[in-house]
Design a protein around this motif. Structure first.
Motif, PDB file in Angstrom:
ATOM      1  N   PHE A   1      10.959  -5.292   4.625  1.00  0.00           N
ATOM      2  CA  PHE A   1      10.635  -3.890   4.391  1.00  0.00           C
ATOM      3  C   PHE A   1       9.195  -3.611   4.776  1.00  0.00           C
ATOM      4  CE2 PHE A   1      14.280  -2.039   2.433  1.00  0.00           C
ATOM      5  CZ  PHE A   1      14.957  -3.086   1.856  1.00  0.00           C
ATOM      6  N   CYS A   2       9.022  -2.509   5.446  1.00  0.00           N
ATOM      7  CA  CYS A   2       7.705  -1.981   5.747  1.00  0.00           C
ATOM      8  C   CYS A   2       7.451  -0.812   4.802  1.00  0.00           C
ATOM      9  CB  CYS A   2       7.681  -1.507   7.198  1.00  0.00           C
ATOM     10  SG  CYS A   2       6.164  -0.691   7.708  1.00  0.00           S
ATOM     11  N   ALA A   3       6.206  -0.656   4.399  1.00  0.00           N
ATOM     12  CA  ALA A   3       5.847   0.464   3.536  1.00  0.00           C
ATOM     13  C   ALA A   3       4.481   0.985   3.949  1.00  0.00           C
ATOM     14  CB  ALA A   3       5.836   0.034   2.072  1.00  0.00           C
ATOM     15  N   SER A   4       4.203   2.219   3.560  1.00  0.00           N
ATOM     16  CA  SER A   4       2.894   2.775   3.853  1.00  0.00           C
ATOM     17  C   SER A   4       2.409   3.606   2.677  1.00  0.00           C
ATOM     18  CB  SER A   4       2.924   3.630   5.129  1.00  0.00           C
ATOM     19  OG  SER A   4       3.560   4.871   4.901  1.00  0.00           O
ATOM     20  N   SER A   5       1.096   3.714   2.551  1.00  0.00           N
ATOM     21  CA  SER A   5       0.494   4.573   1.534  1.00  0.00           C
ATOM     22  C   SER A   5      -0.839   5.065   2.053  1.00  0.00           C
ATOM     23  CB  SER A   5       0.324   3.813   0.215  1.00  0.00           C
ATOM     24  OG  SER A   5      -0.667   2.812   0.340  1.00  0.00           O
ATOM     25  N   PRO A   6      -1.320   6.206   1.525  1.00  0.00           N
ATOM     26  CA  PRO A   6      -2.576   6.759   2.023  1.00  0.00           C
ATOM     27  C   PRO A   6      -3.788   5.904   1.669  1.00  0.00           C
ATOM     28  CG  PRO A   6      -1.698   8.121   0.261  1.00  0.00           C
ATOM     29  CD  PRO A   6      -0.666   7.109   0.587  1.00  0.00           C
ATOM     30  N   ARG A   7      -3.678   5.052   0.638  1.00  0.00           N
ATOM     31  CA  ARG A   7      -4.764   4.145   0.296  1.00  0.00           C
ATOM     32  C   ARG A   7      -4.168   3.014  -0.513  1.00  0.00           C
ATOM     33  NH1 ARG A   7      -4.722   8.559  -2.724  1.00  0.00           N
ATOM     34  NH2 ARG A   7      -4.698   8.358  -4.989  1.00  0.00           N
ATOM     35  N   GLN A   8      -4.930   1.940  -0.671  1.00  0.00           N
ATOM     36  CA  GLN A   8      -4.413   0.797  -1.399  1.00  0.00           C
ATOM     37  C   GLN A   8      -4.287   1.124  -2.868  1.00  0.00           C
ATOM     38  OE1 GLN A   8      -8.104  -1.576  -0.554  1.00  0.00           O
ATOM     39  NE2 GLN A   8      -7.855  -2.194  -2.648  1.00  0.00           N
ATOM     40  N   ASN A   9      -3.465   0.353  -3.548  1.00  0.00           N
ATOM     41  CA  ASN A   9      -3.249   0.499  -4.983  1.00  0.00           C
ATOM     42  C   ASN A   9      -2.677   1.857  -5.370  1.00  0.00           C
ATOM     43  OD1 ASN A   9      -3.489  -1.588  -6.724  1.00  0.00           O
ATOM     44  ND2 ASN A   9      -5.673  -1.405  -7.009  1.00  0.00           N
ATOM     45  N   SER A  10      -1.981   2.484  -4.435  1.00  0.00           N
ATOM     46  CA  SER A  10      -1.435   3.796  -4.747  1.00  0.00           C
ATOM     47  C   SER A  10       0.073   3.724  -4.845  1.00  0.00           C
ATOM     48  CB  SER A  10      -1.845   4.823  -3.703  1.00  0.00           C
ATOM     49  OG  SER A  10      -1.402   4.408  -2.421  1.00  0.00           O
ATOM     50  N   GLY A  11       0.548   3.005  -5.861  1.00  0.00           N
ATOM     51  CA  GLY A  11       1.987   2.911  -6.039  1.00  0.00           C
ATOM     52  C   GLY A  11       2.635   4.245  -6.251  1.00  0.00           C
ATOM     53  N   ASN A  12       1.834   5.274  -6.547  1.00  0.00           N
ATOM     54  CA  ASN A  12       2.431   6.580  -6.770  1.00  0.00           C
ATOM     55  C   ASN A  12       2.720   7.318  -5.481  1.00  0.00           C
ATOM     56  OD1 ASN A  12      -0.350   6.619  -6.442  1.00  0.00           O
ATOM     57  ND2 ASN A  12      -0.536   8.636  -7.314  1.00  0.00           N
ATOM     58  N   THR A  13       2.232   6.844  -4.365  1.00  0.00           N
ATOM     59  CA  THR A  13       2.550   7.478  -3.085  1.00  0.00           C
ATOM     60  C   THR A  13       2.863   6.384  -2.077  1.00  0.00           C
ATOM     61  OG1 THR A  13       0.174   7.588  -2.666  1.00  0.00           O
ATOM     62  CG2 THR A  13       1.264   9.610  -3.394  1.00  0.00           C
ATOM     63  N   LEU A  14       3.902   5.672  -2.315  1.00  0.00           N
ATOM     64  CA  LEU A  14       4.297   4.558  -1.474  1.00  0.00           C
ATOM     65  C   LEU A  14       5.642   4.866  -0.857  1.00  0.00           C
ATOM     66  CD1 LEU A  14       3.479   1.649  -0.676  1.00  0.00           C
ATOM     67  CD2 LEU A  14       4.784   0.855  -2.651  1.00  0.00           C
ATOM     68  N   TYR A  15       5.712   4.797   0.458  1.00  0.00           N
ATOM     69  CA  TYR A  15       6.932   5.129   1.179  1.00  0.00           C
ATOM     70  C   TYR A  15       7.463   3.886   1.867  1.00  0.00           C
ATOM     71  CZ  TYR A  15       5.338   9.905   0.503  1.00  0.00           C
ATOM     72  OH  TYR A  15       4.915  11.079  -0.060  1.00  0.00           O
ATOM     73  N   PHE A  16       8.746   3.662   1.726  1.00  0.00           N
ATOM     74  CA  PHE A  16       9.391   2.487   2.303  1.00  0.00           C
ATOM     75  C   PHE A  16      10.300   2.868   3.460  1.00  0.00           C
ATOM     76  CE2 PHE A  16       8.522  -1.189  -0.343  1.00  0.00           C
ATOM     77  CZ  PHE A  16       7.985  -0.618  -1.478  1.00  0.00           C
ATOM     78  N   GLY A  17      10.376   1.957   4.426  1.00  0.00           N
ATOM     79  CA  GLY A  17      11.412   2.056   5.436  1.00  0.00           C
ATOM     80  C   GLY A  17      12.729   1.589   4.872  1.00  0.00           C
TER      81      GLY A  17
END
Lengths: 114, 114
Positions: free
Chosen positions: A90-106
């Motif tokens: 799985f790849c994921a992206s977020s606007p900054r590190q440690n931001s589990g509240n804005t984490l998007y997964f493929g």
């Protein structure tokens, strides 16, 4: 449209072959991740990238390398694949590190190494 | 060592029933906790985030609680639907980690039957 896209979705390779898994995101997120998911285990971090050419090893980097030449693309490379690398990646992206509240997964790339 | 433990491992309920999923963790220092839903063969989709001590959140039929002292969270699903069939994953963010480390539980597999 906020999306993380992984290619290919399914892949079968022979032991010793090279594998390239690609990930793209259209949100200009700085941070991107590669994880693998195996039955009965939580997702394990392989590599994290903070931005272009700024990559760090995760918990299980052995046997993998990554490339990030553009912010929107993050590739996972297996040089000489092994059978124990059979997994869902799985790849994921977020606007900054440690931001589990804005984490998007493929949706994952299922790799089988035979 | 597993730092996020989820229970039960799997659960079968009848449509319309309520259910409760548990998450216990030992991650220190913890920042916030997130519940994700993963449909079969798909990526993880965020359901809710809990940040503060004794946080409670609600997202439609999903509600969650967090007890930071006990390092415990619960996810309640009310009046389950067949589409709730999925794996529910608890993720704890380690605010002390330079890598933006996310600690994943192995998930609870929920099956909703007619």
């Amino acid at each position: 449209d906020m999306k993380v896209t992984q290619m290919p979705r399914y892949l079968i390779k022979r032991m010793g072959e090279n594998v390239l898994l690609e990930c793209g995101q259209d949100m200009s997120h700085e941070t991107m991740y590669w994880y693998r998911q195996d039955p009965g285990l939580g997702l394990q971090l392989i590599y994290i990238s903070y931005d272009v050419d700024s990559n760090s090893e995760g918990d299980i980097p052995k046997g993998y390398r990554v490339s990030r030449k553009k912010r929107e693309h993050f590739s996972l490379i297996l040089d000489s694949a092994k059978t124990n690398q059979t997994s869902v990646y799985f790849c994921a992206s977020s606007p900054r590190q440690n931001s589990g509240n804005t984490l998007y997964f493929g949706e994952g790339s299922r790799l089988i190494v035979v | 060592k597993t730092q996020v433990e989820q229970s039960p491992q799997s659960l079968v309920v009848r449509q319309g029933e309520n259910c409760v999923l548990q998450c216990n963790y030992s991650v220190t220092p913890d920042n916030h906790l997130r519940w994700f839903k993963q449909d079969t063969g798909k990526g993880l989709v965020s359901l809710t985030v809990l940040v503060h001590e004794n946080d409670k959140t609600s997202n439609g039929r999903y509600s969650a609680t967090l007890d930071k002292d006990a390092k415990h969270s619960t996810l309640h699903i009310t009046a389950t639907l067949l589409d709730d069939t999925a794996t529910y994953i608890c993720v704890v963010v380690d605010r002390g980690s330079a890598l933006g480390r996310l600690h994943f539980g192995a998930g609870t597999q929920l099956i909703v039957i007619p």
